[in-house]
Design a protein around this motif. Structure first.
Motif, PDB file in Angstrom:
ATOM      1  N   ARG A  71      81.674  35.905  45.816  1.00  0.00           N
ATOM      2  CA  ARG A  71      82.763  35.000  46.216  1.00  0.00           C
ATOM      3  C   ARG A  71      83.164  34.008  45.124  1.00  0.00           C
ATOM      4  N   ARG A  72      82.717  34.280  43.877  1.00  0.00           N
ATOM      5  CA  ARG A  72      83.076  33.323  42.827  1.00  0.00           C
ATOM      6  C   ARG A  72      84.514  33.484  42.362  1.00  0.00           C
ATOM      7  N   GLY A  73      85.129  34.647  42.663  1.00  0.00           N
ATOM      8  CA  GLY A  73      86.517  34.871  42.269  1.00  0.00           C
ATOM      9  C   GLY A  73      86.660  35.158  40.785  1.00  0.00           C
ATOM     10  N   LEU A 107      79.087  52.178  38.508  1.00  0.00           N
ATOM     11  CA  LEU A 107      79.001  50.763  38.879  1.00  0.00           C
ATOM     12  C   LEU A 107      79.727  49.961  37.796  1.00  0.00           C
ATOM     13  N   ILE A 108      80.831  49.307  38.188  1.00  0.00           N
ATOM     14  CA  ILE A 108      81.653  48.579  37.208  1.00  0.00           C
ATOM     15  C   ILE A 108      81.449  47.074  37.369  1.00  0.00           C
ATOM     16  N   GLU A 109      81.234  46.386  36.263  1.00  0.00           N
ATOM     17  CA  GLU A 109      80.922  44.952  36.315  1.00  0.00           C
ATOM     18  C   GLU A 109      81.630  44.229  35.167  1.00  0.00           C
ATOM     19  N   ARG A 110      82.215  43.052  35.478  1.00  0.00           N
ATOM     20  CA  ARG A 110      82.940  42.321  34.420  1.00  0.00           C
ATOM     21  C   ARG A 110      81.980  41.566  33.490  1.00  0.00           C
ATOM     22  N   GLU A 111      80.778  41.198  33.994  1.00  0.00           N
ATOM     23  CA  GLU A 111      79.845  40.430  33.161  1.00  0.00           C
ATOM     24  C   GLU A 111      78.618  41.283  32.847  1.00  0.00           C
ATOM     25  N   GLY A 112      77.464  40.894  33.414  1.00  0.00           N
ATOM     26  CA  GLY A 112      76.242  41.654  33.138  1.00  0.00           C
ATOM     27  C   GLY A 112      75.544  42.038  34.427  1.00  0.00           C
ATOM     28  N   GLY A 141      81.567  44.685  31.237  1.00  0.00           N
ATOM     29  CA  GLY A 141      82.722  44.187  30.477  1.00  0.00           C
ATOM     30  C   GLY A 141      84.053  44.679  31.016  1.00  0.00           C
ATOM     31  N   GLU A 142      84.075  45.202  32.240  1.00  0.00           N
ATOM     32  CA  GLU A 142      85.344  45.673  32.830  1.00  0.00           C
ATOM     33  C   GLU A 142      85.698  44.847  34.063  1.00  0.00           C
ATOM     34  N   LEU A 143      86.854  44.210  34.006  1.00  0.00           N
ATOM     35  CA  LEU A 143      87.325  43.403  35.131  1.00  0.00           C
ATOM     36  C   LEU A 143      88.287  44.248  35.963  1.00  0.00           C
TER      37      LEU A 143
HETATM   38  C1  LIG Z   1      72.732  28.169  42.949  1.00  0.00           C
HETATM   39  C2  LIG Z   1      72.527  29.276  43.951  1.00  0.00           C
HETATM   40  C3  LIG Z   1      71.287  29.453  44.525  1.00  0.00           C
HETATM   41  C4  LIG Z   1      71.055  30.504  45.416  1.00  0.00           C
HETATM   42  N1  LIG Z   1      69.799  30.676  45.938  1.00  0.00           N
HETATM   43  C5  LIG Z   1      69.555  31.720  46.749  1.00  0.00           C
HETATM   44  C6  LIG Z   1      68.237  31.961  47.251  1.00  0.00           C
HETATM   45  O1  LIG Z   1      67.273  31.225  46.991  1.00  0.00           O
HETATM   46  N2  LIG Z   1      68.060  33.063  48.046  1.00  0.00           N
HETATM   47  C7  LIG Z   1      69.082  33.902  48.378  1.00  0.00           C
HETATM   48  O2  LIG Z   1      68.841  34.873  49.092  1.00  0.00           O
HETATM   49  N3  LIG Z   1      70.341  33.675  47.930  1.00  0.00           N
HETATM   50  C8  LIG Z   1      70.598  32.620  47.133  1.00  0.00           C
HETATM   51  N4  LIG Z   1      71.876  32.401  46.669  1.00  0.00           N
HETATM   52  C9  LIG Z   1      72.969  33.298  47.138  1.00  0.00           C
HETATM   53  C10 LIG Z   1      72.927  34.648  46.412  1.00  0.00           C
HETATM   54  O3  LIG Z   1      72.917  34.446  45.012  1.00  0.00           O
HETATM   55  C11 LIG Z   1      74.146  35.457  46.803  1.00  0.00           C
HETATM   56  O4  LIG Z   1      74.223  35.544  48.209  1.00  0.00           O
HETATM   57  C12 LIG Z   1      74.051  36.868  46.229  1.00  0.00           C
HETATM   58  O5  LIG Z   1      73.975  36.833  44.813  1.00  0.00           O
HETATM   59  C13 LIG Z   1      75.260  37.682  46.669  1.00  0.00           C
HETATM   60  O6  LIG Z   1      75.185  38.941  46.075  1.00  0.00           O
HETATM   61  P1  LIG Z   1      76.478  39.855  45.881  1.00  0.00           P
HETATM   62  O7  LIG Z   1      75.996  41.108  45.237  1.00  0.00           O
HETATM   63  O8  LIG Z   1      77.218  39.927  47.145  1.00  0.00           O
HETATM   64  O9  LIG Z   1      77.422  39.036  44.879  1.00  0.00           O
HETATM   65  P2  LIG Z   1      77.183  38.419  43.447  1.00  0.00           P
HETATM   66  O10 LIG Z   1      75.733  38.230  43.178  1.00  0.00           O
HETATM   67  O11 LIG Z   1      78.061  37.232  43.384  1.00  0.00           O
HETATM   68  O12 LIG Z   1      77.712  39.541  42.459  1.00  0.00           O
HETATM   69  C14 LIG Z   1      79.076  39.858  42.371  1.00  0.00           C
HETATM   70  C15 LIG Z   1      79.346  40.539  41.034  1.00  0.00           C
HETATM   71  O13 LIG Z   1      80.670  41.053  41.020  1.00  0.00           O
HETATM   72  C16 LIG Z   1      81.242  40.840  39.740  1.00  0.00           C
HETATM   73  N5  LIG Z   1      82.703  40.851  39.877  1.00  0.00           N
HETATM   74  C17 LIG Z   1      83.462  39.992  40.616  1.00  0.00           C
HETATM   75  N6  LIG Z   1      84.755  40.316  40.533  1.00  0.00           N
HETATM   76  C18 LIG Z   1      84.826  41.406  39.731  1.00  0.00           C
HETATM   77  C19 LIG Z   1      85.902  42.209  39.289  1.00  0.00           C
HETATM   78  N7  LIG Z   1      87.174  41.970  39.660  1.00  0.00           N
HETATM   79  N8  LIG Z   1      85.628  43.254  38.458  1.00  0.00           N
HETATM   80  C20 LIG Z   1      84.351  43.536  38.080  1.00  0.00           C
HETATM   81  N9  LIG Z   1      83.287  42.803  38.484  1.00  0.00           N
HETATM   82  C21 LIG Z   1      83.520  41.757  39.309  1.00  0.00           C
HETATM   83  C22 LIG Z   1      80.702  39.486  39.332  1.00  0.00           C
HETATM   84  O14 LIG Z   1      80.750  39.318  37.928  1.00  0.00           O
HETATM   85  C23 LIG Z   1      79.263  39.561  39.862  1.00  0.00           C
HETATM   86  O15 LIG Z   1      78.383  40.068  38.890  1.00  0.00           O
HETATM   87  C24 LIG Z   1      72.127  31.371  45.780  1.00  0.00           C
HETATM   88  C25 LIG Z   1      73.396  31.179  45.218  1.00  0.00           C
HETATM   89  C26 LIG Z   1      73.604  30.143  44.309  1.00  0.00           C
HETATM   90  C27 LIG Z   1      74.977  29.955  43.701  1.00  0.00           C
END
Ligand SMILES: Cc1cc2nc3c(=O)[nH]c(=O)nc-3n(C[C@H](O)[C@H](O)[C@H](O)COP(=O)(O)OP(=O)(O)OC[C@H]3O[C@@H](n4cnc5c(N)ncnc54)[C@H](O)[C@@H]3O)c2cc1C
Length: 440
Positions: free
Chosen positions: A294-296, A200-205, A260-262
């Protein structure tokens, strides 16, 4: 006589309460009108995932949708009807649509004017590239429980399929999962549970977007079913409880997490494996699960010193910057909110904000007002318009429009100048995209 006095008293109290209620509603409506104006000033704003649109010809103004929204400030009543006042605050709960008894609310992707690019996936979350999966918010559906469920489903499909690391060599894995948010964690657990070799590779934590929530945020989760770890049966959790949950999962399952890997590119090796390139080097796997959210990817500072440790691309914990000279770079909502958070917390040696324009034009009105107050009070120093031209361990140099360069004391830089959308990255991986124009 006593009865008359009691009745008059009760009528008085009722009138007072009704007056207070009307004033409160009036104040809320004023705030909503301000928010609508702020959004209009920001231009065309596209929510990153599923969000509501309101059919005003059906809205009867019951306010049920406003009360149902767990995020509180997304929909408000204006002129007796529901209006979407903060589309960016919508995380896709969909509670508004369920609460509306008149089918006035639909949940859509994108807007009629500006589309939202989403990856095309099949029902197992596999893309047009064989062995490459997209799960979680990256696919367009927000919410933690959707992310957890999709991650597990993709892992089940991989486990049932035939793509495996050829020859069982230690340098090639069965699965690489990119992104350690809820979707990536769940996909990794699913792969581990199926006995696959996975990283599992992640750029942050560990934790994904949740790490960026405001402190103590109440999160609506619903029951979360993780492969290998089990079910977490809570309707709501605080941000901190969720972060503890990720740590518990990590401890109990030996999560193969690399931080720490992007990840920057994905290439077909031509032998049934994919080459995953990151800033730290290359890895190979038969399957890749992209759970990037979707934060990019943040745009980098673009000046010598951009790779220094003191350069950050977000503000997770303002306390970390106590006693430091901090410079925020950027002029959008994120940058301005970071400067406000640092100044409001107090304790920094200084807080500055550098922006290449003369004013914070593409910023919400409440943020504009607050940053102006803080700058007037001298609690945030504005360097407008300037560009960062170099940074070293103890200083940062800012160039003004007239070409003059000012070097200021600096211990930390927080860069928030936008970034590359995930769509661009996916296209570069050869993944087919579809554009949705306000479609359900
Ligand atoms: C303010 C806020 C409040 C929210 N409240 C709720 C709530 O109450 N209930 C709920 O169900 N949802 C809520 N959400 C939505 C929820 O947080 C997201 O739907 C969920 O986190 C999506 O999970 P994910 O694993 O798809 O992506 P994320 O949680 O966005 O994780 C993506 C990960 O990929 C990593 N990454 C991205 N690009 C790269 C790359 N190139 N290389 C390595 N790593 C990378 C990022 O660093 C990140 O850690 C909220 C969102 C926000 C912003």
């Amino acid at each position: 006589m006593i009865t008359v006095v009691i009745v008059a008293g009760l009528v008085g109290i009722a009138l007072l309460l009704s007056f207070a209620w009307r004033s409160l509603e009036g104040a809320k409506e004023e705030e909503a009108v301000d928010s609508l104006a702020d959004m209009a000033a920001m231009g065309d704003v596209i929510p990153p995932s599923l969000h509501p649109i309101i059919d005003t010809s059906r809205c009867v103004g019951s306010g049920a949708c406003v009360r149902a929204c767990p995020e509180h400030d997304v929909i408000a009543m204006v002129g007796g009807q529901a209006r979407l006042i903060n589309p960016l605050g919508c995380v896709g709960h969909g509670a508004c649509a369920v609460a509306c008894g008149f089918e006035a609310i639909s949940l859509v992707f994108g807007t009629a004017e500006r589309g939202l690019e989403l990856p095309q996936v099949d029902r197992h979350f596999q893309t047009n590239q064989s062995g490459v999966y997209i799960v979680g918010e990256l696919g367009g559906m927000g919410l933690i429980r959707n992310a957890v469920s999709q991650g597990a489903q993709a892992a089940t499909h991989i486990a049932a399929g035939e793509r495996r690391a050829p020859g069982g060599g230690a340098d090639v894995l069965d699965v690489i999962v990119v992104g350690a948010g809820p979707a990536g964690i769940s996909a990794t657990l699913g792969a581990l549970d199926a006995g696959l070799r996975v990283a599992l590779i992640e750029r942050e934590g560990l934790g994904g977007t949740i790490l960026h929530y405001p402190r103590a945020k109440v999160v609506m989760t619903g029951a979360l079913e993780f492969p290998k770890y089990g079910t977490v049966k809570k309707r709501t959790m605080s941000k901190e409880a969720l972060v503890e949950l990720w740590e518990d999962i990590r401890a109990k399952t030996d999560l193969p997490l690399i931080t720490g890997e992007l990840v920057e590119s994905l290439t077909d090796a031509g032998d049934g494996t994919w080459i995953v390139r990151s800033n730290a080097g290359e890895r190979r796997a038969a399957n890749v699960v992209l759970a990037l959210g979707r934060r990019g990817s943040p745009r980098k500072l673009g000046a010598p010193g951009e790779n220094l440790k003191k350069v950050n691309y977000g503000l997770l914990e303002p306390e970390v910057f106590k006693d430091q000279h901090v410079l925020v770079v950027g002029g959008g909502n994120s940058a301005v909110e970071s400067a406000i958070a640092l100044a409001d917390l107090g304790g920094c040696a200084s807080v500055g904000i550098s922006y290449r324009r003369t004013e914070f034009a593409r910023c919400r009105g409440d943020n504009k007002r607050r940053i102006a107050e803080l700058m007037a009070e001298g609690r945030v120093r504005g360097y407008l318009p300037t560009n960062v031209v170099r940074a070293d361990e103890t200083a940062v140099s800012l160039k003004s429009e007239d070409g003059s360069v000012e070097t200021i004391e600096n211990d930390a830089i927080i860069v928030q100048i936008g970034g590359t959308s995930p769509a661009k990255l996916l296209e570069s991986f050869g993944i087919r995209m579809v554009t949705k124009y306000g479609e359900a």
